[in-house]
Design a protein around this motif. Structure first.
Motif, short mmCIF file in Angstrom:
data_model
loop_
_atom_site.label_atom_id
_atom_site.label_comp_id
_atom_site.label_asym_id
_atom_site.label_seq_id
_atom_site.Cartn_x
_atom_site.Cartn_y
_atom_site.Cartn_z
N UNK A 183 -13.68 81.20 -5.84
CA UNK A 183 -12.40 80.83 -6.45
C UNK A 183 -12.04 81.77 -7.59
N UNK A 184 -10.78 81.74 -7.98
CA UNK A 184 -10.28 82.67 -8.98
C UNK A 184 -11.04 82.55 -10.29
N UNK A 185 -11.35 81.33 -10.71
CA UNK A 185 -12.07 81.15 -11.98
C UNK A 185 -13.55 81.53 -11.84
N UNK A 186 -14.09 81.49 -10.63
CA UNK A 186 -15.46 81.91 -10.42
C UNK A 186 -16.46 81.08 -11.20
N UNK A 187 -17.47 81.76 -11.73
CA UNK A 187 -18.56 81.11 -12.45
C UNK A 187 -18.50 81.48 -13.93
N UNK A 188 -19.12 80.65 -14.75
CA UNK A 188 -19.11 80.86 -16.19
C UNK A 188 -20.50 80.59 -16.75
N UNK A 189 -20.70 80.86 -18.03
CA UNK A 189 -22.00 80.61 -18.66
C UNK A 189 -22.32 79.12 -18.66
N UNK A 190 -23.59 78.79 -18.53
CA UNK A 190 -24.01 77.39 -18.58
C UNK A 190 -23.72 76.84 -19.97
N UNK A 191 -23.05 75.68 -20.08
CA UNK A 191 -22.71 75.13 -21.40
C UNK A 191 -23.95 74.95 -22.28
N UNK A 192 -23.76 75.15 -23.58
CA UNK A 192 -24.89 75.09 -24.52
C UNK A 192 -25.58 73.74 -24.50
N UNK A 193 -24.80 72.65 -24.32
CA UNK A 193 -25.42 71.32 -24.34
C UNK A 193 -26.03 70.94 -22.99
N UNK A 194 -26.17 71.92 -22.11
CA UNK A 194 -26.88 71.73 -20.84
C UNK A 194 -28.15 72.59 -20.82
N UNK A 195 -28.53 73.12 -21.96
CA UNK A 195 -29.70 73.98 -22.06
C UNK A 195 -30.76 73.33 -22.96
N UNK A 196 -32.02 73.56 -22.61
CA UNK A 196 -33.15 73.14 -23.44
C UNK A 196 -33.82 74.39 -24.00
N UNK A 197 -34.09 74.38 -25.30
CA UNK A 197 -34.68 75.53 -25.97
C UNK A 197 -36.13 75.22 -26.33
N UNK A 198 -37.05 75.96 -25.75
CA UNK A 198 -38.47 75.76 -26.04
C UNK A 198 -38.84 76.40 -27.37
N UNK A 199 -40.01 76.02 -27.88
CA UNK A 199 -40.46 76.52 -29.19
C UNK A 199 -40.60 78.03 -29.21
N UNK A 200 -40.90 78.61 -28.06
CA UNK A 200 -41.08 80.05 -28.00
C UNK A 200 -39.80 80.84 -27.92
N UNK A 201 -38.64 80.14 -27.95
CA UNK A 201 -37.36 80.83 -27.91
C UNK A 201 -36.75 80.94 -26.53
N UNK A 202 -37.46 80.50 -25.50
CA UNK A 202 -36.91 80.53 -24.14
C UNK A 202 -35.93 79.38 -23.95
N UNK A 203 -34.90 79.61 -23.14
CA UNK A 203 -33.92 78.57 -22.81
C UNK A 203 -34.01 78.24 -21.32
N UNK A 204 -33.83 76.94 -21.00
CA UNK A 204 -34.01 76.46 -19.63
C UNK A 204 -32.90 75.50 -19.25
N UNK A 205 -32.69 75.36 -17.94
CA UNK A 205 -31.77 74.34 -17.43
C UNK A 205 -32.35 73.72 -16.17
N UNK A 206 -31.89 72.51 -15.88
CA UNK A 206 -32.35 71.79 -14.70
C UNK A 206 -31.18 71.43 -13.80
N UNK A 207 -31.25 71.75 -12.49
CA UNK A 207 -30.19 71.33 -11.58
C UNK A 207 -30.31 69.84 -11.25
N UNK A 208 -29.19 69.15 -11.21
CA UNK A 208 -29.20 67.75 -10.76
C UNK A 208 -29.74 67.70 -9.35
#
Length: 385
Positions: A183-208
Protein backbone atom coordinates in the motif's frame (compact mmCIF):
# COMPACT_ATOMS: atom_id res chain seq x y z
CA UNK A 1 -21.19 29.08 10.55
CA UNK A 2 -21.07 25.44 11.59
CA UNK A 3 -22.62 24.17 8.35
CA UNK A 4 -19.20 22.75 7.30
CA UNK A 5 -19.24 20.67 10.47
CA UNK A 6 -22.83 19.58 10.98
CA UNK A 7 -24.15 19.37 7.46
CA UNK A 8 -27.68 20.30 6.44
CA UNK A 9 -29.25 17.77 8.82
CA UNK A 10 -27.81 16.88 12.19
CA UNK A 11 -29.27 13.87 14.01
CA UNK A 12 -28.50 13.38 17.74
CA UNK A 13 -26.76 10.09 16.93
CA UNK A 14 -24.43 11.92 14.54
CA UNK A 15 -23.68 14.52 17.20
CA UNK A 16 -22.85 11.72 19.65
CA UNK A 17 -20.56 10.13 17.06
CA UNK A 18 -18.85 13.48 16.52
CA UNK A 19 -18.35 13.93 20.26
CA UNK A 20 -16.63 10.54 20.60
CA UNK A 21 -14.44 11.28 17.57
CA UNK A 22 -13.48 14.67 18.97
CA UNK A 23 -12.68 13.31 22.44
CA UNK A 24 -10.47 10.62 20.90
CA UNK A 25 -8.52 13.23 18.95
CA UNK A 26 -8.23 15.49 21.98
CA UNK A 27 -7.04 12.58 24.14
CA UNK A 28 -4.32 11.63 21.66
CA UNK A 29 -3.24 15.28 21.26
CA UNK A 30 -2.99 15.66 25.05
CA UNK A 31 -0.63 12.67 25.28
CA UNK A 32 1.79 14.22 22.76
CA UNK A 33 1.49 17.87 23.83
CA UNK A 34 5.16 18.00 24.86
CA UNK A 35 6.37 16.66 21.51
CA UNK A 36 4.16 18.66 19.14
CA UNK A 37 3.54 22.38 19.48
CA UNK A 38 0.18 22.11 17.65
CA UNK A 39 -1.20 19.53 20.08
CA UNK A 40 -2.77 22.01 22.50
CA UNK A 41 -4.30 23.83 19.56
CA UNK A 42 -5.92 20.52 18.58
CA UNK A 43 -7.29 20.07 22.11
CA UNK A 44 -8.76 23.57 21.86
CA UNK A 45 -10.26 22.87 18.42
CA UNK A 46 -11.87 19.67 19.68
CA UNK A 47 -13.26 21.57 22.67
CA UNK A 48 -15.02 23.82 20.16
CA UNK A 49 -16.40 20.81 18.27
CA UNK A 50 -17.78 19.33 21.49
CA UNK A 51 -19.25 22.68 22.59
CA UNK A 52 -21.03 22.98 19.23
CA UNK A 53 -22.43 19.46 19.54
CA UNK A 54 -23.74 20.07 23.05
CA UNK A 55 -25.09 23.57 22.54
CA UNK A 56 -24.80 26.58 24.87
CA UNK A 57 -24.35 25.85 28.57
CA UNK A 58 -23.71 22.11 28.24
CA UNK A 59 -20.50 20.10 28.34
CA UNK A 60 -16.88 21.29 28.77
CA UNK A 61 -16.20 24.91 27.83
CA UNK A 62 -12.38 25.05 28.08
CA UNK A 63 -9.60 22.69 26.95
CA UNK A 64 -8.71 21.91 30.57
CA UNK A 65 -12.37 21.09 31.30
CA UNK A 66 -12.31 18.72 28.35
CA UNK A 67 -9.12 16.99 29.52
CA UNK A 68 -10.80 16.41 32.88
CA UNK A 69 -13.70 14.74 31.07
CA UNK A 70 -11.29 12.45 29.24
CA UNK A 71 -10.23 10.96 32.58
CA UNK A 72 -13.82 9.96 33.37
CA UNK A 73 -16.38 7.74 31.56
CA UNK A 74 -17.54 9.37 28.33
CA UNK A 75 -21.16 8.75 29.33
CA UNK A 76 -20.88 11.70 31.71
CA UNK A 77 -20.85 14.02 28.68
CA UNK A 78 -24.42 15.20 27.98
CA UNK A 79 -24.38 14.16 24.31
CA UNK A 80 -23.59 10.57 25.32
CA UNK A 81 -25.63 10.32 28.52
CA UNK A 82 -28.60 8.60 26.87
CA UNK A 83 -29.49 6.99 23.59
CA UNK A 84 -25.97 6.15 22.50
CA UNK A 85 -23.75 3.09 22.69
CA UNK A 86 -23.71 1.79 26.27
CA UNK A 87 -20.26 0.28 25.73
CA UNK A 88 -18.72 3.55 24.60
CA UNK A 89 -20.36 5.42 27.50
CA UNK A 90 -18.23 3.37 29.90
CA UNK A 91 -14.97 4.17 28.09
CA UNK A 92 -12.29 6.28 29.79
CA UNK A 93 -9.75 7.65 27.31
CA UNK A 94 -6.93 8.81 29.62
CA UNK A 95 -5.52 6.78 32.51
CA UNK A 96 -4.09 8.06 35.80
CA UNK A 97 -0.80 8.92 34.10
CA UNK A 98 -2.50 10.67 31.15
CA UNK A 99 -1.74 7.85 28.72
CA UNK A 100 -4.29 6.53 26.25
CA UNK A 101 -6.19 3.62 27.76
CA UNK A 102 -6.60 0.24 26.05
CA UNK A 103 -10.23 1.13 25.29
CA UNK A 104 -9.10 4.22 23.41
CA UNK A 105 -7.09 2.05 21.04
CA UNK A 106 -9.46 -0.89 20.98
CA UNK A 107 -12.96 0.60 20.93
CA UNK A 108 -13.06 4.37 20.56
CA UNK A 109 -11.02 4.25 17.33
CA UNK A 110 -14.10 2.76 15.62
CA UNK A 111 -15.69 6.20 16.11
CA UNK A 112 -12.93 8.15 14.37
CA UNK A 113 -14.32 10.75 12.00
CA UNK A 114 -12.87 13.40 9.65
CA UNK A 115 -14.06 16.58 11.34
CA UNK A 116 -12.15 18.90 9.04
CA UNK A 117 -9.41 21.45 9.54
CA UNK A 118 -5.62 21.40 9.29
CA UNK A 119 -5.09 18.63 11.83
CA UNK A 120 -6.68 16.14 9.45
CA UNK A 121 -3.55 16.45 7.34
CA UNK A 122 -1.01 16.94 10.12
CA UNK A 123 1.59 14.15 10.01
CA UNK A 124 1.71 13.92 13.81
CA UNK A 125 -1.98 12.99 13.99
CA UNK A 126 -2.27 9.25 13.18
CA UNK A 127 -4.94 8.22 10.71
CA UNK A 128 -6.87 6.12 13.24
CA UNK A 129 -7.72 9.25 15.24
CA UNK A 130 -9.45 11.08 12.40
CA UNK A 131 -10.24 8.69 9.53
CA UNK A 132 -13.17 6.31 9.32
CA UNK A 133 -12.32 2.62 9.14
CA UNK A 134 -13.65 2.37 5.58
CA UNK A 135 -11.47 5.32 4.53
CA UNK A 136 -8.36 3.65 5.90
CA UNK A 137 -9.27 0.42 4.14
CA UNK A 138 -10.03 2.27 0.91
CA UNK A 139 -6.76 4.17 1.01
CA UNK A 140 -4.89 0.92 1.68
CA UNK A 141 -6.59 -1.06 -1.07
CA UNK A 142 -6.68 1.55 -3.83
CA UNK A 143 -3.04 0.97 -4.77
CA UNK A 144 -3.53 -2.79 -4.63
CA UNK A 145 -6.54 -2.49 -6.93
CA UNK A 146 -4.88 -0.04 -9.34
CA UNK A 147 -1.75 -2.14 -9.83
CA UNK A 148 -3.17 -5.68 -9.83
CA UNK A 149 -5.65 -8.01 -11.43
CA UNK A 150 -7.83 -10.09 -9.10
CA UNK A 151 -5.09 -12.66 -8.47
CA UNK A 152 -2.50 -10.00 -7.74
CA UNK A 153 -4.92 -8.08 -5.54
CA UNK A 154 -5.61 -11.13 -3.39
CA UNK A 155 -1.91 -11.99 -3.14
CA UNK A 156 -0.94 -8.44 -2.14
CA UNK A 157 -3.73 -8.09 0.40
CA UNK A 158 -2.97 -11.48 1.90
CA UNK A 159 0.73 -10.59 2.11
CA UNK A 160 -0.13 -7.48 4.14
CA UNK A 161 -2.24 -9.53 6.57
CA UNK A 162 0.28 -12.33 6.95
CA UNK A 163 3.31 -10.01 7.25
CA UNK A 164 2.19 -6.94 9.24
CA UNK A 165 5.62 -6.67 10.89
CA UNK A 166 9.12 -7.87 9.98
CA UNK A 167 12.61 -6.61 9.33
CA UNK A 168 13.14 -4.41 6.30
CA UNK A 169 15.41 -7.04 4.74
CA UNK A 170 12.81 -9.78 5.25
CA UNK A 171 10.12 -7.68 3.60
CA UNK A 172 12.33 -6.79 0.66
CA UNK A 173 13.18 -10.43 0.09
CA UNK A 174 9.55 -11.58 0.29
CA UNK A 175 8.27 -8.78 -1.93
CA UNK A 176 10.96 -9.64 -4.48
CA UNK A 177 10.03 -13.33 -4.38
CA UNK A 178 6.25 -12.82 -4.64
CA UNK A 179 6.01 -9.67 -6.76
CA UNK A 180 3.23 -8.30 -4.56
CA UNK A 181 2.36 -4.60 -4.30
CA UNK A 182 2.45 -2.76 -0.99
CA UNK A 183 0.00 0.00 0.00
CA UNK A 184 0.96 3.62 -0.49
CA UNK A 185 1.69 4.20 3.20
CA UNK A 186 3.73 0.99 3.37
CA UNK A 187 5.48 0.18 6.63
CA UNK A 188 6.71 2.39 9.44
CA UNK A 189 8.88 2.15 12.56
CA UNK A 190 7.52 0.03 15.40
CA UNK A 191 5.88 2.39 17.95
CA UNK A 192 8.00 3.13 21.01
CA UNK A 193 5.35 1.80 23.41
CA UNK A 194 5.47 -1.55 21.62
CA UNK A 195 9.15 -2.09 22.40
CA UNK A 196 10.88 -3.61 25.43
CA UNK A 197 14.33 -2.32 26.36
CA UNK A 198 16.68 -4.76 28.07
CA UNK A 199 19.31 -3.69 30.59
CA UNK A 200 22.04 -4.16 28.01
CA UNK A 201 20.49 -1.56 25.71
CA UNK A 202 18.90 -3.99 23.26
CA UNK A 203 15.30 -3.37 22.15
CA UNK A 204 12.79 -6.14 21.41
CA UNK A 205 9.24 -6.66 20.20
CA UNK A 206 6.81 -9.56 20.25
CA UNK A 207 4.30 -10.42 17.49
CA UNK A 208 0.75 -11.13 18.64
CA UNK A 209 0.08 -14.85 18.32
CA UNK A 210 -3.15 -14.10 16.41
CA UNK A 211 -2.54 -11.08 14.17
CA UNK A 212 1.32 -11.00 14.20
CA UNK A 213 1.47 -7.22 14.79
CA UNK A 214 3.77 -5.98 17.61
CA UNK A 215 2.11 -6.25 21.02
CA UNK A 216 1.98 -3.25 23.37
CA UNK A 217 4.47 -3.13 26.24
CA UNK A 218 3.52 -1.46 29.54
CA UNK A 219 6.32 -1.94 32.04
CA UNK A 220 6.75 -5.72 32.15
CA UNK A 221 3.23 -6.50 30.83
CA UNK A 222 2.79 -7.39 27.17
CA UNK A 223 -0.49 -7.84 25.29
CA UNK A 224 -2.09 -7.16 21.91
CA UNK A 225 -3.94 -3.84 21.77
CA UNK A 226 -6.93 -5.64 20.27
CA UNK A 227 -8.73 -7.09 23.30
CA UNK A 228 -10.25 -10.20 21.61
CA UNK A 229 -6.65 -11.34 21.02
CA UNK A 230 -6.76 -11.88 24.73
CA UNK A 231 -3.43 -13.35 25.88
CA UNK A 232 -1.53 -11.30 28.50
CA UNK A 233 2.15 -11.94 29.19
CA UNK A 234 4.84 -10.97 31.69
CA UNK A 235 8.39 -10.24 30.53
CA UNK A 236 11.20 -12.39 31.93
CA UNK A 237 14.66 -11.00 31.25
CA UNK A 238 17.34 -13.23 29.75
CA UNK A 239 20.27 -14.66 31.72
CA UNK A 240 22.53 -11.79 30.68
CA UNK A 241 21.86 -8.13 29.94
CA UNK A 242 22.05 -8.77 26.19
CA UNK A 243 20.13 -12.08 26.14
CA UNK A 244 16.77 -12.43 24.42
CA UNK A 245 13.92 -11.85 26.93
CA UNK A 246 10.99 -14.28 27.08
CA UNK A 247 7.30 -14.15 27.95
CA UNK A 248 5.22 -15.98 30.54
CA UNK A 249 1.47 -16.01 30.10
CA UNK A 250 -0.34 -14.58 33.13
CA UNK A 251 -4.04 -14.54 32.12
CA UNK A 252 -6.35 -17.49 32.72
CA UNK A 253 -7.29 -18.15 29.11
CA UNK A 254 -6.25 -21.03 26.92
CA UNK A 255 -4.64 -20.71 23.53
CA UNK A 256 -3.75 -23.07 20.72
CA UNK A 257 -1.10 -20.60 19.59
CA UNK A 258 2.57 -20.92 20.43
CA UNK A 259 4.08 -18.39 22.82
CA UNK A 260 5.54 -15.42 20.91
CA UNK A 261 9.32 -15.16 20.66
CA UNK A 262 11.08 -11.82 21.07
CA UNK A 263 12.44 -10.25 17.91
CA UNK A 264 15.17 -7.57 17.74
CA UNK A 265 13.83 -4.08 17.09
CA UNK A 266 16.83 -3.13 14.96
CA UNK A 267 15.78 -2.83 11.29
CA UNK A 268 12.20 -3.93 12.16
CA UNK A 269 9.06 -2.19 10.93
CA UNK A 270 5.29 -2.69 10.86
CA UNK A 271 2.18 -1.41 9.14
CA UNK A 272 0.73 1.69 10.79
CA UNK A 273 -1.87 1.34 13.55
CA UNK A 274 -4.89 2.19 11.37
CA UNK A 275 -3.96 -0.37 8.71
CA UNK A 276 -3.37 -2.97 11.41
CA UNK A 277 -6.63 -2.27 13.23
CA UNK A 278 -8.93 -2.11 10.21
CA UNK A 279 -7.17 -4.30 7.63
CA UNK A 280 -4.94 -6.81 9.42
CA UNK A 281 -7.22 -7.60 12.39
CA UNK A 282 -10.33 -8.51 10.35
CA UNK A 283 -8.11 -10.01 7.67
CA UNK A 284 -6.61 -12.44 10.18
CA UNK A 285 -10.13 -13.61 11.00
CA UNK A 286 -11.03 -13.92 7.32
CA UNK A 287 -8.00 -16.12 6.66
CA UNK A 288 -8.71 -18.22 9.75
CA UNK A 289 -12.34 -18.78 8.67
CA UNK A 290 -11.16 -19.63 5.15
CA UNK A 291 -8.76 -22.28 6.48
CA UNK A 292 -11.38 -23.83 8.76
CA UNK A 293 -13.83 -24.12 5.84
CA UNK A 294 -11.17 -25.64 3.60
CA UNK A 295 -10.51 -28.23 6.30
CA UNK A 296 -14.17 -29.22 5.93
CA UNK A 297 -13.59 -29.77 2.22
CA UNK A 298 -15.06 -26.53 0.91
CA UNK A 299 -13.47 -24.35 -1.77
CA UNK A 300 -13.04 -20.73 -0.71
CA UNK A 301 -12.33 -17.67 -2.84
CA UNK A 302 -11.05 -14.58 -1.02
CA UNK A 303 -12.42 -11.07 -1.67
CA UNK A 304 -14.23 -11.75 -4.97
CA UNK A 305 -14.53 -8.90 -7.48
CA UNK A 306 -11.79 -7.05 -5.58
CA UNK A 307 -13.55 -7.08 -2.25
CA UNK A 308 -17.24 -6.82 -3.18
CA UNK A 309 -17.58 -9.22 -0.26
CA UNK A 310 -15.13 -11.35 1.73
CA UNK A 311 -15.61 -15.06 1.03
CA UNK A 312 -17.19 -17.05 -1.80
CA UNK A 313 -17.65 -20.60 -0.52
CA UNK A 314 -18.46 -23.69 -2.58
CA UNK A 315 -19.50 -26.71 -0.53
CA UNK A 316 -20.79 -29.65 -2.54
CA UNK A 317 -23.51 -28.29 -4.79
CA UNK A 318 -24.09 -25.25 -2.58
CA UNK A 319 -22.54 -21.79 -2.93
CA UNK A 320 -22.39 -19.16 -0.19
CA UNK A 321 -21.38 -15.51 -0.13
CA UNK A 322 -20.42 -14.06 3.23
CA UNK A 323 -19.07 -10.73 4.48
CA UNK A 324 -17.23 -10.95 7.81
CA UNK A 325 -17.97 -8.08 10.20
CA UNK A 326 -15.66 -7.63 13.18
CA UNK A 327 -16.63 -4.55 15.18
CA UNK A 328 -16.00 -4.08 18.89
CA UNK A 329 -18.96 -1.68 19.06
CA UNK A 330 -22.19 -3.25 17.89
CA UNK A 331 -23.61 0.29 17.81
CA UNK A 332 -21.08 1.28 15.13
CA UNK A 333 -21.71 -1.95 13.26
CA UNK A 334 -25.44 -1.24 13.12
CA UNK A 335 -24.83 2.31 11.95
CA UNK A 336 -22.50 1.18 9.16
CA UNK A 337 -24.82 -1.63 8.05
CA UNK A 338 -27.69 0.85 7.78
CA UNK A 339 -25.52 3.27 5.81
CA UNK A 340 -23.99 0.63 3.52
CA UNK A 341 -26.05 -2.57 3.26
CA UNK A 342 -23.75 -5.56 2.66
CA UNK A 343 -23.53 -7.39 -0.66
CA UNK A 344 -23.57 -10.81 1.05
CA UNK A 345 -24.67 -12.54 4.22
CA UNK A 346 -23.05 -11.04 7.31
CA UNK A 347 -20.84 -13.45 9.26
CA UNK A 348 -19.82 -12.76 12.87
CA UNK A 349 -16.52 -14.39 13.90
CA UNK A 350 -16.42 -16.51 17.06
CA UNK A 351 -15.18 -13.62 19.19
CA UNK A 352 -18.25 -11.57 18.20
CA UNK A 353 -21.04 -14.15 18.07
CA UNK A 354 -22.67 -12.51 21.11
CA UNK A 355 -23.76 -9.67 18.77
CA UNK A 356 -26.09 -11.93 16.77
CA UNK A 357 -29.36 -11.29 18.62
CA UNK A 358 -28.75 -7.55 18.76
CA UNK A 359 -28.30 -7.46 14.98
CA UNK A 360 -31.38 -9.60 14.38
CA UNK A 361 -33.51 -7.44 16.64
CA UNK A 362 -32.32 -4.12 15.23
CA UNK A 363 -32.20 -5.23 11.56
CA UNK A 364 -34.71 -8.08 11.13
CA UNK A 365 -34.30 -8.09 7.35
CA UNK A 366 -30.54 -8.56 7.58
CA UNK A 367 -29.24 -12.00 6.60
CA UNK A 368 -26.73 -12.73 9.37
CA UNK A 369 -25.04 -15.82 10.78
CA UNK A 370 -22.14 -16.74 13.06
CA UNK A 371 -18.92 -18.56 12.32
CA UNK A 372 -20.12 -21.56 14.33
CA UNK A 373 -23.52 -21.74 12.60
CA UNK A 374 -21.99 -21.23 9.18
CA UNK A 375 -19.44 -23.97 9.78
CA UNK A 376 -22.31 -26.35 10.61
CA UNK A 377 -24.11 -25.30 7.42
CA UNK A 378 -21.05 -25.93 5.26
CA UNK A 379 -20.39 -29.26 7.01
CA UNK A 380 -23.96 -30.32 6.28
CA UNK A 381 -23.61 -29.31 2.63
CA UNK A 382 -20.43 -31.38 2.29
CA UNK A 383 -22.10 -34.34 3.97
CA UNK A 384 -25.07 -34.08 1.60
CA UNK A 385 -22.71 -34.26 -1.37
Amino acid sequence: MTQWLTGAWDHPAERAHRVVAATLRAAYAWTVRREHHDAMREVARMTGVIMEAHGPGHGPVTPIDLVGCLRRPLGLLPALATGSDETIRQVVLLDGEDRLTPDAYDLACEYALPIGGPSDLAPWMPTWTWMRADQIRGETFIRLIETNNQTGYVASRRFLIEHPAATVSELRERVSETGVSLPRRGYTAIPADHLHHSAGGESWWWPCAVCLWPMAVAGTTVRCRYRPHAAVYQVAEGRTATSRPSLHRIDEGRSRHAKPVARPAADSCCVEFGVWRFVVVPGASELRVMRSLEELGATVELWPERDRYDLHVRAGEMEFRVDLKEYRSVHRLLADLRARPPAARVLLPKTHEHQLETLRTALPSLHVTTETKFGTEVRRAMRTE
